[in-house]
Write a protein that holds these residues in place. Structure first.
Motif, PDB file in Angstrom:
ATOM      1  N   SER A  97      -5.820  10.956  -2.258  1.00 28.95           N
ATOM      2  CA  SER A  97      -5.547  11.454  -3.392  1.00 28.95           C
ATOM      3  C   SER A  97      -3.915  12.627  -2.954  1.00 28.95           C
ATOM      4  O   SER A  97      -3.566  12.287  -3.250  1.00 28.95           O
ATOM      5  CB  SER A  97      -5.541  11.514  -4.596  1.00 28.95           C
ATOM      6  N   ALA A  98      -4.967  13.662  -2.070  1.00 26.09           N
ATOM      7  CA  ALA A  98      -4.327  14.632  -1.661  1.00 26.09           C
ATOM      8  C   ALA A  98      -3.116  14.522  -0.560  1.00 26.09           C
ATOM      9  O   ALA A  98      -3.418  13.015   0.378  1.00 26.09           O
ATOM     10  CB  ALA A  98      -4.849  15.616  -1.007  1.00 26.09           C
ATOM     11  N   PRO A  99      -1.999  14.159  -0.391  1.00 27.79           N
ATOM     12  CA  PRO A  99      -0.868  13.902   0.447  1.00 27.79           C
ATOM     13  C   PRO A  99      -1.011  14.619   1.729  1.00 27.79           C
ATOM     14  O   PRO A  99      -0.444  15.660   2.152  1.00 27.79           O
ATOM     15  CB  PRO A  99       0.490  14.265  -0.277  1.00 27.79           C
ATOM     16  N   PHE A 100      -1.546  14.341   2.660  1.00 25.85           N
ATOM     17  CA  PHE A 100      -2.596  14.655   4.227  1.00 25.85           C
ATOM     18  C   PHE A 100      -2.102  13.303   4.589  1.00 25.85           C
ATOM     19  O   PHE A 100      -2.748  11.669   4.786  1.00 25.85           O
ATOM     20  CB  PHE A 100      -3.715  15.182   4.513  1.00 25.85           C
ATOM     21  N   TYR A 117       2.548  17.234   2.753  1.00 19.44           N
ATOM     22  CA  TYR A 117       3.453  17.213   1.865  1.00 19.44           C
ATOM     23  C   TYR A 117       4.331  18.169   0.852  1.00 19.44           C
ATOM     24  O   TYR A 117       3.810  18.019  -0.237  1.00 19.44           O
ATOM     25  CB  TYR A 117       3.793  15.981   0.443  1.00 19.44           C
ATOM     26  N   GLN A 118       4.345  18.953   1.359  1.00 17.59           N
ATOM     27  CA  GLN A 118       4.719  20.488   1.267  1.00 17.59           C
ATOM     28  C   GLN A 118       5.104  20.826  -0.060  1.00 17.59           C
ATOM     29  O   GLN A 118       6.428  19.798  -0.059  1.00 17.59           O
ATOM     30  CB  GLN A 118       5.488  21.407   2.113  1.00 17.59           C
ATOM     31  N   GLY A 119       4.329  21.242  -1.072  1.00 17.09           N
ATOM     32  CA  GLY A 119       4.519  21.660  -2.188  1.00 17.09           C
ATOM     33  C   GLY A 119       3.904  20.679  -3.009  1.00 17.09           C
ATOM     34  O   GLY A 119       3.330  20.955  -4.239  1.00 17.09           O
ATOM     35  N   MET A 120       4.317  19.249  -3.087  1.00 16.18           N
ATOM     36  CA  MET A 120       3.071  18.105  -3.585  1.00 16.18           C
ATOM     37  C   MET A 120       1.683  18.884  -3.250  1.00 16.18           C
ATOM     38  O   MET A 120       1.049  17.726  -4.073  1.00 16.18           O
ATOM     39  CB  MET A 120       3.544  16.431  -3.159  1.00 16.18           C
ATOM     40  N   THR A 121       0.838  19.025  -2.061  1.00 14.47           N
ATOM     41  CA  THR A 121       0.256  18.607  -1.536  1.00 14.47           C
ATOM     42  C   THR A 121      -1.216  20.374  -2.676  1.00 14.47           C
ATOM     43  O   THR A 121      -1.840  20.076  -3.108  1.00 14.47           O
ATOM     44  CB  THR A 121       0.101  18.704  -0.135  1.00 14.47           C
ATOM     45  N   GLU A 122      -0.474  21.479  -2.110  1.00 14.34           N
ATOM     46  CA  GLU A 122      -0.375  22.426  -3.139  1.00 14.34           C
ATOM     47  C   GLU A 122      -0.551  22.441  -4.656  1.00 14.34           C
ATOM     48  O   GLU A 122      -1.854  22.376  -5.270  1.00 14.34           O
ATOM     49  CB  GLU A 122       0.520  23.477  -2.785  1.00 14.34           C
ATOM     50  N   ARG A 123       0.626  21.361  -4.934  1.00 17.10           N
ATOM     51  CA  ARG A 123       0.588  21.342  -6.301  1.00 17.10           C
ATOM     52  C   ARG A 123      -1.225  20.128  -6.742  1.00 17.10           C
ATOM     53  O   ARG A 123      -1.361  20.273  -7.671  1.00 17.10           O
ATOM     54  CB  ARG A 123       1.104  20.140  -6.827  1.00 17.10           C
ATOM     55  N   HIS A 124      -1.007  18.943  -5.834  1.00 17.79           N
ATOM     56  CA  HIS A 124      -2.233  17.696  -6.147  1.00 17.79           C
ATOM     57  C   HIS A 124      -3.614  18.954  -5.974  1.00 17.79           C
ATOM     58  O   HIS A 124      -4.457  18.075  -7.257  1.00 17.79           O
ATOM     59  CB  HIS A 124      -1.899  16.866  -5.071  1.00 17.79           C
ATOM     60  N   LEU A 125      -3.457  19.723  -5.158  1.00 13.03           N
ATOM     61  CA  LEU A 125      -5.061  20.447  -4.764  1.00 13.03           C
ATOM     62  C   LEU A 125      -5.085  21.390  -6.502  1.00 13.03           C
ATOM     63  O   LEU A 125      -5.859  21.275  -6.485  1.00 13.03           O
ATOM     64  CB  LEU A 125      -5.187  20.908  -3.821  1.00 13.03           C
ATOM     65  N   ASN A 155       0.390  -1.279  -0.168  1.00 20.52           N
ATOM     66  CA  ASN A 155       0.226  -0.028  -0.195  1.00 20.52           C
ATOM     67  C   ASN A 155       0.629   1.301  -0.362  1.00 20.52           C
ATOM     68  O   ASN A 155       0.217   2.378  -0.273  1.00 20.52           O
ATOM     69  CB  ASN A 155      -1.372  -0.054   1.384  1.00 20.52           C
ATOM     70  N   THR A 156       1.997   1.337   0.036  1.00 24.05           N
ATOM     71  CA  THR A 156       2.808   2.386   0.328  1.00 24.05           C
ATOM     72  C   THR A 156       2.491   3.225  -1.669  1.00 24.05           C
ATOM     73  O   THR A 156       2.511   2.300  -1.759  1.00 24.05           O
ATOM     74  CB  THR A 156       4.005   1.796   0.211  1.00 24.05           C
ATOM     75  N   LEU A 157       2.743   4.074  -1.196  1.00 24.70           N
ATOM     76  CA  LEU A 157       2.238   4.942  -2.354  1.00 24.70           C
ATOM     77  C   LEU A 157       3.536   5.779  -3.191  1.00 24.70           C
ATOM     78  O   LEU A 157       4.168   6.216  -1.817  1.00 24.70           O
ATOM     79  CB  LEU A 157       1.210   6.500  -1.937  1.00 24.70           C
ATOM     80  N   CYS A 158       4.162   6.287  -4.359  1.00 24.88           N
ATOM     81  CA  CYS A 158       5.083   6.524  -4.308  1.00 24.88           C
ATOM     82  C   CYS A 158       5.077   8.027  -4.824  1.00 24.88           C
ATOM     83  O   CYS A 158       3.922   8.160  -6.259  1.00 24.88           O
ATOM     84  CB  CYS A 158       6.408   5.770  -5.229  1.00 24.88           C
ATOM     85  N   GLU A 170     -14.156  14.323  -2.446  1.00 27.26           N
ATOM     86  CA  GLU A 170     -13.398  12.501  -2.407  1.00 27.26           C
ATOM     87  C   GLU A 170     -12.682  12.457  -3.233  1.00 27.26           C
ATOM     88  O   GLU A 170     -11.706  11.781  -2.936  1.00 27.26           O
ATOM     89  CB  GLU A 170     -14.400  11.804  -3.701  1.00 27.26           C
ATOM     90  N   GLU A 171     -12.056  13.577  -4.055  1.00 25.54           N
ATOM     91  CA  GLU A 171     -10.821  13.578  -5.189  1.00 25.54           C
ATOM     92  C   GLU A 171      -9.685  13.834  -3.794  1.00 25.54           C
ATOM     93  O   GLU A 171      -8.988  13.340  -3.678  1.00 25.54           O
ATOM     94  CB  GLU A 171     -10.432  14.339  -5.821  1.00 25.54           C
TER      95      GLU A 171
END
Lengths: 77, 145, 145, 77
Positions: B122-125, B56-64, A46-49, B117-118
């Motif tokens: 899927s957002a890295p928190f 995950y600072q950076g990825m979270t904002e970008r993903h949102l 389940n680890t995400l990359c 839902e997204e």
């Protein structure tokens, strides 16, 4: 190639560190980065990359200077 | 389209009041749909005393941003706002605010639910609960919507 | 469960802030879903200058209570609030606020949408638009949601 | 039997009044109340009816003292 590796949440705690710097061969995959960083520890189920802050499969290849992240299922919201 | 990751506590209704007053939406919108997720004091059979929210600072904002763009391409959204808390939370603290403005109601309802839902899937928190009985535990996965 | 028919303009975010502060919900709810309908300055190809909202005093309140009870029997709602404006409105004025509090998000999303669709299709309110081009016209029917 | 009749919105404007007081026979229906109040004007298509503030069909019967309302499709929210 030099890769910046990052761990988050429960995986960060399990690794006992937030990041690693590893050297891998050209054409290396995300899975190879994990193996280099974690040694004998298999990638937990389940680890995400992510590569450079975009989700990626373990089979994705990486390039010199990439940031590769490993983390458990997300639980925001 | 505004995305905010906030380490301080926030009042979602105050955020909306301030945001809408500063916006240039005028009288173009007929519908606003809002979702607020807040911290409960009870989860999976345990009393929860506090929670730490990591991202995950950076990825979270970008993903949102990416999921906002997806929503924008699927529905006639006039604007959207996402505010997400990080850091140390207490029960009843708001965790997330999602708001969508549109001309008609179906787009606002559909897009706000899609965004939530997204975000949840899927957002890295990541949430770590501090239990009243002692000890911390990482929330393992989000419930389906 | 609170239903308010209001002849004065209202700020939905202020209403929510006040309502939630006065409520005894504590940290029992994890989800709040809100819909706000506001007056647009444009409808069916015409610029709209003002609007008069008429209702059937007594029946309107009773009917809104009934649809809240229906929602309560279908979903685990912890609370709901409906505020509906009547009288003379200006573009960008909020018309309706529907808010639902629940433990988990699916109930809040589903119940708030149900309440809005039921309100629009069956609660006795009627809109008369004052057109910029002159003259008034009754809105003949609501768009499907 | 005495029935209080109410009109709303466009129908109120068309009737030129807000209410009527009409007398109908026992067992009268909502449709009979309309006929008594409106004379020759047929019940406009799509008109909704309520008896004592609950939706009712034109075929529903009314009782002495009831309030019967007629109005166009609703447009709130």
């Amino acid at each position: 190639m030099s890769i910046q590796v990052r761990y988050f949440a429960a995986l960060r705690e399990r690794m006992g560190r937030e990041h690693d710097q590893v050297d891998v061969f050209p054409e290396a995959t995300v899975a190879a980065v994990w193996a280099r960083a974690a040694g004998d520890t298999p990638l937990p189920t389940n680890t995400l990359c992510a590569v450079n802050m975009e989700y990626a499969e373990p089979s994705a290849s990486v390039r010199d200077g990439d940031e590769v992240a490993f983390f458990p299922p997300v639980t925001g919201g | 389209m505004t995305i905010v990751i906030r380490p301080q506590a926030f009042d979602p209704w105050q955020e909306l009041q301030d945001y809408q007053r500063a916006s240039k939406l005028g009288a173009s919108f007929g519908a606003t749909a809002v979702f607020v997720g807040s911290m409960r004091d009870f989860n999976e059979g345990e009393t929860v005393q506090a929670m730490r929210l990591e991202h995950y600072q950076g990825m979270t904002e970008r993903h949102l941003e990416k999921i906002c763009q997806q929503a924008q391409s699927r529905w006639d959204m006039l604007d959207c706002l996402i505010v997400h808390r990080v850091g140390e939370l207490r029960p009843s603290d708001p965790i997330v605010l999602v708001a969508v403005w549109s001309a008609h109601r179906a787009a606002a309802f559909d897009a706000s639910r899609f965004l939530m839902e997204e975000l949840k899937s899927s957002a890295p928190f990541w949430k770590k609960e501090q239990l009243a009985a002692g000890g911390g535990r990482w929330v393992e996965k989000n419930s389906p919507g």
